[in-house]
Write an enzyme that holds these catalytic residues in place. Structure first.
Site, PDB file in Angstrom:
ATOM      1  N   ASP A   7     -12.408 -44.488  18.356  1.00  0.00           N
ATOM      2  CA  ASP A   7     -11.396 -43.504  17.932  1.00  0.00           C
ATOM      3  C   ASP A   7     -10.220 -44.789  17.487  1.00  0.00           C
ATOM      4  O   ASP A   7     -10.247 -46.006  17.363  1.00  0.00           O
ATOM      5  CB  ASP A   7     -10.670 -42.843  19.072  1.00  0.00           C
ATOM      6  CG  ASP A   7     -10.016 -41.692  18.607  1.00  0.00           C
ATOM      7  OD1 ASP A   7      -8.817 -41.533  18.296  1.00  0.00           O
ATOM      8  OD2 ASP A   7     -10.744 -40.695  18.834  1.00  0.00           O
ATOM      9  N   HIS A  31     -14.338 -30.913  10.472  1.00  0.00           N
ATOM     10  CA  HIS A  31     -13.700 -29.981  10.228  1.00  0.00           C
ATOM     11  C   HIS A  31     -12.098 -30.040   9.976  1.00  0.00           C
ATOM     12  O   HIS A  31     -11.345 -29.278   9.408  1.00  0.00           O
ATOM     13  CB  HIS A  31     -13.741 -28.788  11.080  1.00  0.00           C
ATOM     14  CG  HIS A  31     -13.018 -28.659  12.074  1.00  0.00           C
ATOM     15  ND1 HIS A  31     -12.574 -27.626  12.950  1.00  0.00           N
ATOM     16  CD2 HIS A  31     -12.409 -29.788  13.024  1.00  0.00           C
ATOM     17  CE1 HIS A  31     -11.665 -28.113  13.890  1.00  0.00           C
ATOM     18  NE2 HIS A  31     -11.861 -29.301  14.139  1.00  0.00           N
TER      19      HIS A  31
HETATM   20  C1  LIG Z   1      -9.988 -33.064  17.247  1.00  0.00           C
HETATM   21  S1  LIG Z   1     -10.066 -34.752  17.862  1.00  0.00           S
HETATM   22  C2  LIG Z   1     -11.771 -34.639  18.573  1.00  0.00           C
HETATM   23  C3  LIG Z   1     -11.910 -35.513  19.875  1.00  0.00           C
HETATM   24  C4  LIG Z   1     -13.402 -35.351  20.208  1.00  0.00           C
HETATM   25  N1  LIG Z   1     -14.328 -35.733  19.383  1.00  0.00           N
HETATM   26  C5  LIG Z   1     -13.652 -33.915  20.560  1.00  0.00           C
HETATM   27  O1  LIG Z   1     -14.775 -33.427  20.787  1.00  0.00           O
HETATM   28  O2  LIG Z   1     -12.713 -33.573  21.691  1.00  0.00           O
HETATM   29  C6  LIG Z   1     -10.129 -35.637  16.743  1.00  0.00           C
HETATM   30  C7  LIG Z   1     -10.023 -37.059  17.089  1.00  0.00           C
HETATM   31  O3  LIG Z   1     -10.277 -37.888  16.025  1.00  0.00           O
HETATM   32  C8  LIG Z   1      -9.279 -39.013  16.201  1.00  0.00           C
HETATM   33  N2  LIG Z   1      -8.907 -39.840  14.776  1.00  0.00           N
HETATM   34  C9  LIG Z   1      -8.163 -39.218  13.842  1.00  0.00           C
HETATM   35  N3  LIG Z   1      -8.083 -40.099  12.790  1.00  0.00           N
HETATM   36  C10 LIG Z   1      -9.063 -40.870  12.927  1.00  0.00           C
HETATM   37  C11 LIG Z   1      -9.554 -42.175  12.245  1.00  0.00           C
HETATM   38  N4  LIG Z   1      -8.960 -42.404  10.822  1.00  0.00           N
HETATM   39  N5  LIG Z   1     -10.313 -42.803  12.781  1.00  0.00           N
HETATM   40  C12 LIG Z   1     -10.985 -42.488  14.208  1.00  0.00           C
HETATM   41  N6  LIG Z   1     -10.436 -41.456  14.810  1.00  0.00           N
HETATM   42  C13 LIG Z   1      -9.692 -40.938  14.384  1.00  0.00           C
HETATM   43  C14 LIG Z   1      -8.205 -38.609  17.046  1.00  0.00           C
HETATM   44  O4  LIG Z   1      -7.684 -39.703  17.614  1.00  0.00           O
HETATM   45  C15 LIG Z   1      -8.609 -37.669  17.861  1.00  0.00           C
HETATM   46  O5  LIG Z   1      -9.380 -38.052  19.203  1.00  0.00           O
END
Ligand SMILES: C[S@@+](CC[C@H](N)C(=O)[O-])C[C@H]1O[C@@H](n2cnc3c(N)ncnc32)[C@H](O)[C@@H]1O
Length: 519
Positions: free
Chosen positions: A341, A389
């Site tokens: 992340d 999404h």
């Molecule tokens: C909607 S959450 C989903 C978290 C987890 N996969 C779940 O099932 O609940 C989106 C995640 O993507 C991470 N994120 C956003 N942009 C990112 C990036 N460029 N690289 C890595 N992680 C990222 C956010 O910090 C967040 O934890």
């Protein structure tokens, strides 16, 4: 930049697309289909979702049929509750907040009651009045926003009464304004006014008082998504293609257009970020989203046992604090997990990631921006839950392309997201929720939910080396499991690798790299 290979709905017999049309096509791989319901009865109702029995001679009117269905299903549900010593349903403050797990036929009856009573109400309003008032539903959100923001439900004990005057004295709200908001939410069964100016709790207001995650869910929706949704029109008028994450309704609402995406805005405000996190906990603990669906193989969850047998590795891309990996590691005792992340998110993860050392020892956490080339090479699974999404097609394709240099033949890409069915083919309530979620994605991030065909197109646009395996969906779960396997033609891997690296340097337009850096 390599061109995206997306199916165009403009056939070759039609005029060449204009620039604006080409831009629109970038957002989603348009799949003609969907507006025709597969099976519709004479009254325009999808018969797949209705269990109304037809009477050959003179069928009852639709209203009567719905009313009869509601009676039958309600009797069934009520008998089940009685037979299992469960309390009768009411707004009373002491009824359980949730249904227990119901047998399949009773759960079906419950869903049919919800749908049939909604339809019956619509019919009783009549088309013009139903339409007139449909657009006023945002005012219910406004009232709930005020009640939730000021924590009204927490200001007096469950089971007691309070006058509106006294309640107002505990807030900065004017008593008249408090009364206006509270009396509208009362029409939704939240609070009750047993006598003039005297308020007491119901089951709904009790949840609002006691459930912190629900407070966050309402706060996130009413204070972030609601204002953002009011600016989607501005955003599409200004940027009709609606693909850029920094040009969403959210950015228009909060003055961040072409400056930063929502995730960065939240990263700068700990309270807002925490509220969104808790809102997600509330959502994913709710019906149809529980993580158990992914884990329970018999119920249609994903079977990782082959990978477990060889002690393989799963990379949980955008895996937050690793809670999905923790659950998987409890079931699969040999697999290893890398949770990736943003550096900020990883830094705030609990350490150890699990109290169970056998689990924690096999999970490592790593800061990694998925808009950069994947750093964990030759893993067995690259897993994306609630990630794809969040992005329009150009960004989602880029995320997939960034995997390519790391992939070994046979590597699996597993996406856990909604997968939209054709219009009218979903349980009606599930369809409402999923299409609303699609609007949320648009509102916040110029992103989208996808159909199976759109997922297939997404992988195809990223590389022909991705072999699309299809979509499965655990029973009663709203989320699907979408899978592709990496099987490149021998000669193409180097080519694809170079292409991916080039694109990491070049696209998309609004510099997603900043998003991860700042998060
Ligand atoms: C909607 S959450 C989903 C978290 C987890 N996969 C779940 O099932 O609940 C989106 C995640 O993507 C991470 N994120 C956003 N942009 C990112 C990036 N460029 N690289 C890595 N992680 C990222 C956010 O910090 C967040 O934890």
């Amino acid at each position: 930049m390599a061109k995206l290979k997306l199916t165009s709905w403009l056939s070759s017999s039609q005029p060449a697309p204009t620039d604006a049309e080409k831009k629109k096509d970038k957002r989603r791989s348009y799949v003609p289909s969907a507006f025709a319901r597969k099976s519709v009865d004479a009254n325009g109702v999808n018969d797949k979702t209705s269990s109304v029995e037809s009477v050959p001679a003179e069928p009852p009117s639709r209203m009567i049929a719905l009313a009869q269905q509601i009676t039958r299903d309600t009797e069934k549900l009520d008998s089940y509750l009685k037979a299992n010593n469960l309390p009768a349903l009411s707004y009373n403050v002491d009824v359980p907040a949730d249904f227990p797990k119901l047998p399949e036929d009773i759960a079906r009856s419950r869903r049919d009651i919800i749908q049939a009573s909604k339809e019956l109400g619509q019919l009783a309003h009549g088309p013009r009045e139903a339409l007139r008032w449909a657009v006023w539903e945002f005012l219910d959100v406004l009232a709930l926003q005020i009640i939730n923001h000021f924590g009204i439900a927490k200001l007096f004990p469950i089971g007691e009464t309070i006058t509106l005057k006294e309640l107002a004295s505990k807030t900065t709200l004017d008593p008249v304004n408090l009364a206006r908001a509270i009396r509208l939410v009362i029409t939704k069964g939240i609070f009750r006014e047993p006598s003039d100016g005297v308020i007491t709790h119901t089951a709904g207001s009790r949840i609002l008082a006691e459930d912190g995650d629900m407070q966050a869910w309402i706060g996130f929706n009413a204070e972030d998504i609601f204002p953002a949704s009011a600016h989607v029109l501005d955003s599409v008028k200004t940027y009709p293609e609606a693909t850029q994450i920094v040009q969403s309704g959210f950015c228009f609402a909060f003055n961040t257009v072409n400056k930063e995406p929502m995730f960065v805005t939240f990263g700068k405000n700990a309270d807002r970020a925490r509220r969104m996190g808790k809102a997600m906990v509330s959502l994913t603990g709710g019906e149809g989203y529980e993580m158990s669906y992914l884990i329970d193989v018999e119920g249609g969850g994903y079977d990782f046992s082959e990978i477990d047998a060889v002690g393989g590795t799963l990379v949980d891309v955008g895996g937050s604090h690793g809670f999905v990996s923790v659950e998987l590691a409890k079931k699969y005792k040999n697999m290893k997990f890398v949770v990736q992340d943003t550096t900020k998110t990883i830094a705030s993860a609990p350490s150890p990631v699990s109290e169970d050392a056998q689990v924690a020892d096999r999970i490592s956490l790593q800061g990694h921006d998925f808009f950069q080339e994947q750093v964990v090479k030759d893993a067995d699974v690259y897993f994306f839950r609630w990630i794809i999404h969040n992005y329009s097609t150009p960004f989602a394709v880029k995320i997939l392309k960034n995997l390519i240099p790391a992939l070994k033949p046979g590597a699996r890409i597993v996406i856990n997201d909604h997968c939209l069915r054709d219009a009218g083919q979903e349980d009606p309530w599930d369809e409402t929720v999923m299409r609303r979620m699609d609007m949320v994605m648009w509102t916040l991030l110029n992103a989208q939910e996808r159909t199976e065909a759109e997922f297939r197109e997404l992988f195809k646009a990223a590389s022909d080396g991705f072999v699309f395996k299809g979509v499965t969906r655990p029973k009663n779960c709203r989320m699907s499991i979408i899978e592709a396997v990496w099987q490149p033609k021998e000669e193409s891997k180097e080519e694809l690798k170079e292409e991916s690296i080039e694109e990491t340097k070049a696209e998309p337009e609004d510099k997603p790299k900043e998003e991860a850096k700042e998060e």
